[in-house]
Design an enzyme around this catalytic site. Structure first.
Site, PDB file in Angstrom:
ATOM      1  N   ASP A  22       0.829  -1.209   0.000  1.00  0.00           N
ATOM      2  CA  ASP A  22       0.000   0.000   0.000  1.00  0.00           C
ATOM      3  C   ASP A  22       0.866   1.262   0.000  1.00  0.00           C
ATOM      4  O   ASP A  22       2.027   1.226   0.421  1.00  0.00           O
ATOM      5  CB  ASP A  22      -0.911  -0.023   1.244  1.00  0.00           C
ATOM      6  CG  ASP A  22      -2.066   0.953   1.122  1.00  0.00           C
ATOM      7  OD1 ASP A  22      -2.378   1.395   0.000  1.00  0.00           O
ATOM      8  OD2 ASP A  22      -2.663   1.276   2.171  1.00  0.00           O
ATOM      9  N   HIS A  39       2.499   3.476  -8.748  1.00  0.00           N
ATOM     10  CA  HIS A  39       2.389   2.042  -9.061  1.00  0.00           C
ATOM     11  C   HIS A  39       3.640   1.580  -9.832  1.00  0.00           C
ATOM     12  O   HIS A  39       4.204   0.527  -9.560  1.00  0.00           O
ATOM     13  CB  HIS A  39       1.128   1.757  -9.877  1.00  0.00           C
ATOM     14  CG  HIS A  39      -0.144   2.106  -9.154  1.00  0.00           C
ATOM     15  ND1 HIS A  39      -0.359   1.762  -7.838  1.00  0.00           N
ATOM     16  CD2 HIS A  39      -1.258   2.779  -9.543  1.00  0.00           C
ATOM     17  CE1 HIS A  39      -1.558   2.198  -7.457  1.00  0.00           C
ATOM     18  NE2 HIS A  39      -2.121   2.824  -8.482  1.00  0.00           N
ATOM     19  N   LEU A 133      10.480 -20.520  -4.480  1.00  0.00           N
ATOM     20  CA  LEU A 133       9.398 -19.663  -3.973  1.00  0.00           C
ATOM     21  C   LEU A 133       8.175 -19.657  -4.910  1.00  0.00           C
ATOM     22  O   LEU A 133       8.325 -19.514  -6.128  1.00  0.00           O
ATOM     23  CB  LEU A 133       9.918 -18.222  -3.841  1.00  0.00           C
ATOM     24  CG  LEU A 133       8.899 -17.181  -3.372  1.00  0.00           C
ATOM     25  CD1 LEU A 133       8.637 -17.319  -1.874  1.00  0.00           C
ATOM     26  CD2 LEU A 133       9.370 -15.763  -3.687  1.00  0.00           C
TER      27      LEU A 133
HETATM   28  C1  FPP Z   1      -1.912   0.263  -3.299  1.00  0.00           C
HETATM   29  O1  FPP Z   1      -1.530   1.605  -3.362  1.00  0.00           O
HETATM   30  C2  FPP Z   1      -1.354  -0.465  -4.421  1.00  0.00           C
HETATM   31  C3  FPP Z   1      -2.080  -0.958  -5.446  1.00  0.00           C
HETATM   32  C4  FPP Z   1      -3.547  -0.835  -5.536  1.00  0.00           C
HETATM   33  C5  FPP Z   1      -1.441  -1.643  -6.579  1.00  0.00           C
HETATM   34  C6  FPP Z   1      -0.179  -2.339  -6.270  1.00  0.00           C
HETATM   35  C7  FPP Z   1       0.318  -2.932  -7.521  1.00  0.00           C
HETATM   36  C8  FPP Z   1       1.600  -2.966  -7.909  1.00  0.00           C
HETATM   37  C9  FPP Z   1       2.727  -2.480  -7.087  1.00  0.00           C
HETATM   38  C10 FPP Z   1       1.909  -3.619  -9.224  1.00  0.00           C
HETATM   39  C11 FPP Z   1       1.905  -5.084  -9.019  1.00  0.00           C
HETATM   40  C12 FPP Z   1       2.332  -5.813 -10.202  1.00  0.00           C
HETATM   41  C13 FPP Z   1       2.592  -7.120 -10.179  1.00  0.00           C
HETATM   42  C14 FPP Z   1       2.927  -7.823 -11.420  1.00  0.00           C
HETATM   43  C15 FPP Z   1       2.559  -7.893  -8.927  1.00  0.00           C
HETATM   44  P1  FPP Z   1      -2.637   2.711  -3.386  1.00  0.00           P
HETATM   45  O2  FPP Z   1      -2.820   3.167  -4.775  1.00  0.00           O
HETATM   46  O3  FPP Z   1      -3.877   2.233  -2.703  1.00  0.00           O
HETATM   47  O4  FPP Z   1      -1.934   3.825  -2.520  1.00  0.00           O
HETATM   48  P2  FPP Z   1      -2.635   4.903  -1.581  1.00  0.00           P
HETATM   49  O5  FPP Z   1      -3.262   4.115  -0.460  1.00  0.00           O
HETATM   50  O6  FPP Z   1      -1.487   5.730  -1.127  1.00  0.00           O
HETATM   51  O7  FPP Z   1      -3.630   5.642  -2.407  1.00  0.00           O
END
Ligand code: FPP
Length: 253
Positions: A22, A39, A133
């Site tokens: 997050d 992201h 893993l």
């Molecule tokens: C939460 O941050 C994160 C996500 C909703 C997406 C996480 C995804 C990735 C890091 C890419 C993953 C890719 C693969 C292939 C595993 P948020 O946007 O909710 O952050 P905020 O709470 O600060 O708004």
């Protein structure tokens, strides 16, 4: 690397670590950037944390990449996340093969755009033989969705005479979840400071140790991952028993 491992007891590692990645949006906003950049900047951490988990000898890593609720985000952000997942999967396949890591997807893949679904299916297919893993990517995943699916599938088996209602118990239910056959996570890590579970692995984390860190996901390093494991190893896991019973059991082993 060795230094990072030095605070960890390698004989008492969790077998399964789950992560709520997050804080990507906040990371970007604080820099005056659009959320999607956060992201994008979170991708190297997916690679690095999987790498360190594999090197440590952890057997399962479950990463919350896209929740059922995330479908409600602006279309631009959803499209960008899907494209990012697809590109990351394609890029990571050779690394995973070189390092004997298996890709597994948990979630409702039927909702994914065809290209994203196809790349994930390819990732699972070509790494299926790997014995190191297992990286579970929770995509279009929510725990309530998964629990309802398990109930429906069990009901179908009862209806079809393959199962008797008396056969339904905790182990059978676990086996019908998307993580069926895997041990429950001993440790759940959530980055970015919020103290909640957000519909993630609700059944599986019944006895997990919870570790919350204020660090945003794009700043989360392998050293932070090792620190979470070190803290996990300081916790006494009692599973409803008393501390004295646990000490007694340890002295007998
Ligand atoms: C939460 O941050 C994160 C996500 C909703 C997406 C996480 C995804 C990735 C890091 C890419 C993953 C890719 C693969 C292939 C595993 P948020 O946007 O909710 O952050 P905020 O709470 O600060 O708004």
């Amino acid at each position: 690397m060795q230094e990072m491992f030095s605070n960890i007891d390698l004989s008492r590692l969790p077998k399964h670590v789950a992560v709520i990645m997050d804080g990507n949006g906040r990371w970007a906003k604080e820099r005056g950037e659009i959320r999607s950049l956060g992201h994008e900047r979170g991708i190297p951490m997916v690679h690095d944390v999987s790498d360190i988990a594999n090197k440590l000898g952890i057997k399962y890593l479950t990463l919350y990449a896209f929740s059922t609720e995330n479908w409600n985000r602006p279309k631009f952000e959803v499209d960008m996340l899907m494209a990012l997942i697809e590109a990351t999967v394609e890029r990571e396949i050779p690394f995973m093969l070189d390092n004997n890591m298996r890709m597994n997807v948990i979630g409702d893949m039927s909702r994914l755009p065809e290209r994203t679904r196809k790349s994930l299916e390819k990732g699972m297919r070509v790494t299926a033989h790997c014995t190191g893993l297992v990286v579970n990517l929770a995509i279009s995943y929510s725990s309530r969705w998964e629990i309802v699916e398990a109930c429906r599938n069990i009901a179908i088996e009862v209806r079809d005479g393959k199962l008797k209602p008396e056969d339904i118990n905790s182990d059978l239910f676990s086996a019908h979840l998307t993580t069926g056959g895997q041990p429950d996570p001993e440790l759940l890590i959530r980055t970015a400071g919020d103290l909640r579970i957000s519909n993630y692995l609700l059944w599986q984390i019944a006895y997990s140790e919870l570790y919350f860190t204020p660090t945003y996901w794009p700043d989360f390093t392998p050293a932070d991952f090792c620190e979470a494991i070190r803290v996990y190893q300081t916790r006494e896991r009692r599973f409803g028993k008393t501390g004295d019973q646990i000490k007694e059991e340890k002295s007998q082993n």
